[in-house]
Design an enzyme around this catalytic site. Structure first.
Site, PDB file in Angstrom:
ATOM      1  CG  ASP A 185      10.946  19.778  -6.539  1.00 12.54           C
ATOM      2  OD1 ASP A 185      12.175  19.763  -6.434  1.00 12.54           O
ATOM      3  OD2 ASP A 185      10.366  19.361  -7.564  1.00 12.54           O
ATOM      4  CG  HIS A 192       8.402  15.070  -9.568  1.00 12.73           C
ATOM      5  ND1 HIS A 192       7.890  16.196  -8.972  1.00 12.73           N
ATOM      6  CD2 HIS A 192       9.764  15.231  -9.582  1.00 12.73           C
ATOM      7  CE1 HIS A 192       8.879  17.018  -8.664  1.00 12.73           C
ATOM      8  NE2 HIS A 192      10.033  16.454  -9.000  1.00 12.73           N
TER       9      HIS A 192
HETATM   10 ZN    ZN Z   1      13.474  17.312  -7.141  1.00 12.25          ZN
END
Ligand code: ZN
Length: 463
Positions: free
Chosen positions: A336, A285
């Site tokens: 994800d 991220h």
């Molecule tokens: Zn994750």
């Protein structure tokens, strides 16, 4: 390579279920810098033995792959069970944190059997989208309440078996998750995730074994979930095994605020000070970073895994991926939460998000984004021997149709641009893993009805 490490070239055959045909003929192949027409690839023991260009038509015995063949795609960040949330979490308002409550309610209901069934279907969906290797960031270790299963790695083993049955490779990133936030004990849901201490995590994770299709890595869930004084144990475990180490970092500004309150620094600085950053490490991220954070990540060679379809789904924000790459951090991509399973869409989203943010075009070339989705993604998962079409590499391919309604008419010499900016995962016609044809003409060869398997597994879980 020893079975439990995650890098190097495995000894012995590398075919999850026997060798595929000895030769493929690729109508067009993306060779890292350009698209080449007419490429013959010889396969031996699941690896590419030879690559010959200028082969105008398939020779006797060669299996033709019509369309544009890419190296197999690497999905560098997955939580397989989040697939059960698709569609379910799109009603109403909220934030990452309200989404997380719904996600925990699904996690509460998983058993090793149910998770195996769900993950097998999810990994089969990945194969249909051209994904040949998944990095599973796995923290759902124990029974509800935190009681260990009789086989302490029952959940992780279920995921390794699911990947094998779906015909893809897996790096199981066994994840340390010990705290609900900066030292607070795990809450009700999170007790399933916790081994209590990093030492106990290390002992359990050490019992995991790799396989021809599976390598074992480590993860720190986040600076929220692993107290600073326990980070070194996870770092040492991964270093001893030369294994990849992944960590969620600064997906939310609240994590940064809480880290500053607890430690007086950013999460990246905390990770740097405890030895977590480095070339085997990938930050996932990296959405809300300070300039100094970008410098620390780039200078240490730490990788960046972006998950743009999840980051937009969860209203996280747009991370500084261009600045991170300029600073020296290699890029990988992950689906994800599986709001979408489509690595081509992840690649496209990297560039399109930057265009919206900057009101300018051309931040990445299609080739750079494909490298993130292939070679660099595989390297981040401890498979440096996959992700390019070269002798010695794993015979892993994803073939994109050039005659679908989305791709028809594009110049074939611009195949990389077509793959990234026109195609979707639905245009993947063939997926080959270790020389074996796992998806042929859009049909999974091992899991006959992937939508039905997904519906059954998710239906059983969600009632
Ligand atoms: Zn994750």
């Amino acid at each position: 390579m020893t079975a439990e490490t995650a890098s190097g070239v495995p000894a012995g055959p590398d075919t999850p279920s026997g060798p595929g045909p000895g030769r493929y003929w690729l109508e067009y192949a993306w060779l890292g810098t350009h698209v080449e027409p007419g490429v013959a690839v010889d396969v031996r023991d699941g690896r590419i033995a030879a690559v010959r260009t200028g082969v105008a038509a398939p020779t006797q015995g060669a299996e033709p792959l019509r369309g544009l063949t890419l190296p197999g795609l690497a999905n560098a960040h997955s939580h397989a069970f989040h697939r059960a949330l698709r569609g379910l979490v799109q009603v109403g308002t909220g934030t990452f944190w309200t989404w997380r409550e719904l996600m925990y309610s699904v996690a509460d209901r998983l058993t090793p059997e149910g998770y195996h069934r769900l993950a097998r279907a999810v990994y089969a969906e990945m194969a249909l989208a051209g994904i040949t290797t998944v990095g599973e960031f796995h923290y759902l270790h124990h029974a509800p309440g935190g009681r260990p299963y009789a086989e302490p790695n029952a959940m992780g083993e279920a995921l390794i078996a699911a990947a094998e049955e779906a015909g893809i490779r897996i790096t199981l990133l066994d994840t340390a998750y010990l705290s609900s936030g900066f030292g607070a004990p795990p809450d009700g849901h999170q007790r399933r995730f916790s081994d209590g201490t990093a030492e106990a995590w290390a002992e359990r994770a050490a019992a995991l074994r790799g396989a021809p299709h599976a390598r074992i890595g480590a993860a720190v869930h986040s600076v929220r979930a692993v107290p600073a004084d326990q980070l070194a144990t996870v770092v040492a475990w991964a270093a001893d095994r030369d294994a990849p180490l992944h960590v969620h970092v600064s997906e939310q500004t609240r994590e940064n605020d809480e880290c500053r309150a607890a430690h007086g620094c950013t999460p990246v600085r905390l990770l740097a000070d405890h030895g977590v950053l480095g070339p085997r490490t990938t930050g996932v991220h990296l959405t809300h970073l300070a300039h100094e954070d970008i410098r620390l990540i780039g200078r240490s060679g730490t990788g960046t895994c972006m998950c743009p379809t999840t980051e937009r789904d969860l209203a996280d924000g747009i991370g500084p991926a261009t600045a991170l790459q300029r600073a020296g951090s290699p890029l990988s991509l992950g689906s994800d939460s599986h709001a979408v399973i489509d690595l081509l869409e992840e690649a496209r989203a990297m560039e399109l998000d930057e265009r919206l943010r900057t009101r300018r075009r051309g931040h990445w070339t299609a080739a750079a984004l494909l490298r993130a989705a292939t070679a660099d993604g595989h390297a981040a998962l401890g498979w440096p021997d996959s992700g390019t079409i070269e002798p010695g590499r794993c015979a892993d391919f994803a073939t994109v149709a050039l005659d679908s309604v989305r791709t028809a008419g594009a110049p074939t010499r611009l195949g990389a641009e077509t793959a990234v900016f026109a195609a979707t995962g639905a245009d993947v016609r063939h997926t080959v893993v270790a020389g074996r044809h796992v998806v042929r003409d859009g049909v999974h060869t091992l899991v006959p009805d992937v939508p039905a398997e997904l519906a059954a597994a998710i239906g059983a879980l969600n009632g």
